[in-house]
Write a protein that holds these residues in place. Structure first.
Motif, PDB file in Angstrom:
ATOM      1  N   CYS A  84       0.842  -1.208   0.000  1.00 46.10           N
ATOM      2  CA  CYS A  84       0.000   0.000   0.000  1.00 46.10           C
ATOM      3  C   CYS A  84       0.874   1.253   0.000  1.00 46.10           C
ATOM      4  O   CYS A  84       0.594   2.219  -0.722  1.00 46.10           O
ATOM      5  CB  CYS A  84      -0.920  -0.031   1.215  1.00 46.10           C
ATOM      6  SG  CYS A  84      -2.182   1.258   1.230  1.00 46.10           S
ATOM      7  N   GLY A  87       2.504   1.639  -3.443  1.00 51.26           N
ATOM      8  CA  GLY A  87       1.569   2.225  -4.395  1.00 51.26           C
ATOM      9  C   GLY A  87       1.380   3.717  -4.180  1.00 51.26           C
ATOM     10  O   GLY A  87       1.266   4.484  -5.147  1.00 51.26           O
ATOM     11  N   TYR A  91       2.227   6.636  -6.778  1.00 56.52           N
ATOM     12  CA  TYR A  91       1.175   7.600  -7.107  1.00 56.52           C
ATOM     13  C   TYR A  91       1.699   9.028  -6.973  1.00 56.52           C
ATOM     14  O   TYR A  91       1.494   9.878  -7.854  1.00 56.52           O
ATOM     15  CB  TYR A  91      -0.017   7.390  -6.176  1.00 56.52           C
ATOM     16  CG  TYR A  91      -0.952   8.562  -6.077  1.00 56.52           C
ATOM     17  CD1 TYR A  91      -1.884   8.836  -7.078  1.00 56.52           C
ATOM     18  CD2 TYR A  91      -0.918   9.405  -4.962  1.00 56.52           C
ATOM     19  CE1 TYR A  91      -2.741   9.926  -6.986  1.00 56.52           C
ATOM     20  CE2 TYR A  91      -1.767  10.490  -4.852  1.00 56.52           C
ATOM     21  CZ  TYR A  91      -2.677  10.750  -5.870  1.00 56.52           C
ATOM     22  OH  TYR A  91      -3.520  11.829  -5.766  1.00 56.52           O
ATOM     23  N   GLU A 104       2.835   1.113 -11.884  1.00 51.88           N
ATOM     24  CA  GLU A 104       3.376   0.558 -10.639  1.00 51.88           C
ATOM     25  C   GLU A 104       2.439   0.832  -9.468  1.00 51.88           C
ATOM     26  O   GLU A 104       2.225  -0.033  -8.604  1.00 51.88           O
ATOM     27  CB  GLU A 104       4.755   1.156 -10.353  1.00 51.88           C
ATOM     28  CG  GLU A 104       5.394   0.631  -9.081  1.00 51.88           C
ATOM     29  CD  GLU A 104       6.677   1.365  -8.708  1.00 51.88           C
ATOM     30  OE1 GLU A 104       7.174   1.145  -7.586  1.00 51.88           O
ATOM     31  OE2 GLU A 104       7.166   2.153  -9.536  1.00 51.88           O
ATOM     32  N   ALA A 105       1.875   2.037  -9.430  1.00 52.71           N
ATOM     33  CA  ALA A 105       0.950   2.393  -8.353  1.00 52.71           C
ATOM     34  C   ALA A 105      -0.267   1.475  -8.357  1.00 52.71           C
ATOM     35  O   ALA A 105      -0.669   0.940  -7.312  1.00 52.71           O
ATOM     36  CB  ALA A 105       0.513   3.848  -8.494  1.00 52.71           C
ATOM     37  N   ARG A 106      -0.854   1.271  -9.536  1.00 49.71           N
ATOM     38  CA  ARG A 106      -2.036   0.406  -9.630  1.00 49.71           C
ATOM     39  C   ARG A 106      -1.688  -1.040  -9.256  1.00 49.71           C
ATOM     40  O   ARG A 106      -2.453  -1.713  -8.551  1.00 49.71           O
ATOM     41  CB  ARG A 106      -2.616   0.467 -11.047  1.00 49.71           C
ATOM     42  CG  ARG A 106      -3.176   1.832 -11.429  1.00 49.71           C
ATOM     43  CD  ARG A 106      -3.859   1.782 -12.789  1.00 49.71           C
ATOM     44  NE  ARG A 106      -4.285   3.098 -13.212  1.00 49.71           N
ATOM     45  CZ  ARG A 106      -3.576   3.902 -14.006  1.00 49.71           C
ATOM     46  NH1 ARG A 106      -2.405   3.489 -14.479  1.00 49.71           N
ATOM     47  NH2 ARG A 106      -4.034   5.086 -14.343  1.00 49.71           N
ATOM     48  N   ALA A 108       0.760  -2.142  -7.332  1.00 51.91           N
ATOM     49  CA  ALA A 108       1.062  -2.276  -5.908  1.00 51.91           C
ATOM     50  C   ALA A 108      -0.203  -2.257  -5.063  1.00 51.91           C
ATOM     51  O   ALA A 108      -0.355  -3.053  -4.127  1.00 51.91           O
ATOM     52  CB  ALA A 108       2.007  -1.157  -5.471  1.00 51.91           C
ATOM     53  N   LEU A 109      -1.130  -1.366  -5.396  1.00 50.14           N
ATOM     54  CA  LEU A 109      -2.378  -1.323  -4.633  1.00 50.14           C
ATOM     55  C   LEU A 109      -3.233  -2.545  -4.917  1.00 50.14           C
ATOM     56  O   LEU A 109      -3.965  -3.022  -4.044  1.00 50.14           O
ATOM     57  CB  LEU A 109      -3.145  -0.034  -4.935  1.00 50.14           C
ATOM     58  CG  LEU A 109      -2.465   1.265  -4.477  1.00 50.14           C
ATOM     59  CD1 LEU A 109      -3.414   2.440  -4.629  1.00 50.14           C
ATOM     60  CD2 LEU A 109      -1.972   1.178  -3.040  1.00 50.14           C
ATOM     61  N   ARG A 130      -6.815   3.956  -3.403  1.00 53.38           N
ATOM     62  CA  ARG A 130      -7.349   3.541  -4.706  1.00 53.38           C
ATOM     63  C   ARG A 130      -8.288   4.623  -5.246  1.00 53.38           C
ATOM     64  O   ARG A 130      -8.358   4.853  -6.458  1.00 53.38           O
ATOM     65  CB  ARG A 130      -8.066   2.199  -4.576  1.00 53.38           C
ATOM     66  CG  ARG A 130      -7.119   1.068  -4.216  1.00 53.38           C
ATOM     67  CD  ARG A 130      -7.824  -0.257  -4.079  1.00 53.38           C
ATOM     68  NE  ARG A 130      -7.727  -1.031  -5.306  1.00 53.38           N
ATOM     69  CZ  ARG A 130      -8.205  -2.252  -5.462  1.00 53.38           C
ATOM     70  NH1 ARG A 130      -8.822  -2.850  -4.459  1.00 53.38           N
ATOM     71  NH2 ARG A 130      -8.077  -2.882  -6.600  1.00 53.38           N
TER      72      ARG A 130
END
Length: 255
Positions: A84, A87, A91, A104-106, A108-109, A130
Motif C-alpha cells: 500500500c 503504491g 502515485y 506501478e501504483a495500480r 502495488a495497490l 485507490r
C-alpha cells in the motif's frame, strides 16, 4: 494516514512521533523510530512517503525506508501494508511528474488488495488510496467516490479520525465539482474540524482553503488568510498549496 499518537492512551514515543509529524517534521519523526520490527519499519516508511506528498522532495529516503519495510514484512497484513505504501509513493511520483509510475501504483495497490482482508484495519486506507488513483490518474470520479465511501465507512468503523478527515475532504471535493455546494461545504467543514481537533497543523491549511472555496465574503478571505499564516509558519508546506494562497494582486500580475 495512520492516526497513531493522537490520543492520551498512546505511548510517549508515538505521541512524540505524532507531534513532529503534524508539524511537518517528518525526518525528525522518522529518526525516533528504529526499523528493527515490521511495524516500526513500516511506520518510518509511511512518514517519509507522506513527506514526499507534502514537500515534493525526499524521494530517495522514502524509497530506502520502503525497501527496509518490505524486507522485514512477513505476514500478509505486513506485506499488504508495505505494498500500500509502495503504491502511494508511486502515485505521488506520478502526480508530481517526477516519473510516470502509474502502472506501478495500480499494481502495488492491487497486490495490497489481495493481501489485506476485507474488514481488516488497513483496508480503509487502501480504499482511500485507490480512490486517489481513480480521481487523479484515471480521471474516474464515479470510481473515486465509491472508493472514498468505502474508506469513509471503514475509517468510522475502525476509529481512524485522520483518515476520516481525508475522506470527508475528497468526497466534498467531488461534490463541489458537481455543483453540490451545501454538501461540499459540510464535508470540508467536517474535515477541518477533525484536523483542528487532532492538532494536525500540516493538513489544516489545505482544509481551510478548501472550505474557503465554498464560502462567501468576508468569511472566504478570513479562512484563506488563516491558511496563509499556517503555511508561512510551517515553512511553505505543503508546497503545492502555494499557488492557491497567492495574494489577489499577485494572481492578477501573473495572468
Amino acid at each position: 494516514m495512520s492516526g497513531d499518537g493522537t490520543t492520551a492512551e498512546d505511548d510517549p514515543l508515538q505521541t512524540a512521533v505524532w507531534r513532529l509529524r503534524s508539524r511537518a517534521c517528518w525526518v525528525d519523526a522518522a529518526a525516533l523510530l528504529t526499523p528493527a520490527t515490521p511495524r516500526a519499519a513500516l511506520q518510518r516508511a509511511s512518514l517519509l512517503v507522506e513527506r514526499c506528498l507534502y514537500t515534493e522532495a525526499g524521494w530517495e529516503d522514502a524509497e530506502d525506508a520502503l525497501r527496509t519495510a518490505e524486507a522485514l514484512a512477513h505476514t500478509d497484513d505486513e506485506r499488504g501494508a508495505a505494498a500500500c505504501e509502495r503504491g502511494y509513493l508511486a502515485y505521488a511520483a506520478t502526480l508530481f511528474q517526477v516519473r510516470d509510475r502509474a502502472d506501478e501504483a495500480r499494481a502495488a495497490l492491487g497486490r495490497a488488495a489481495a493481501l489485506i482482508a476485507p474488514g481488516a484495519p488497513g483496508r480503509p486506507l487502501l480504499d482511500f488510496r485507490r480512490g486517489l488513483i481513480a480521481e487523479n490518474l484515471t480521471r474516474s470520479p464515479q470510481a473515486a467516490r465509491a472508493a472514498y465511501r468505502r474508506a469513509h465507512a471503514g475509517a468510522t468503523a475502525h476509529t481512524d479520525p485522520l483518515l476520516l478527515s481525508a475522506t470527508w475532504r475528497h468526497l466534498a471535493g467531488l461534490a463541489l465539482r458537481e455543483g453540490e455546494l451545501t454538501e461540499a461545504r459540510h464535508g470540508f467543514a467536517e474535515s477541518l474540524r477533525i484536523r483542528e481537533e487532532l492538532g494536525y497543523l500540516v493538513g489544516t491549511a489545505p482544509a481551510l482553503v478548501s472550505l474557503a472555496d465554498t464560502e462567501t465574503e468576508p468569511e472566504a478571505s478570513r479562512l484563506r488568510e488563516e491558511a496563509r499564516r499556517l503555511f508561512r509558519l510551517l515553512g511553505g508546506v505543503p508546497t503545492w498549496l502555494a499557488h492557491r494562497l497567492a495574494p489577489p494582486e499577485t494572481d492578477a500580475a501573473m495572468a
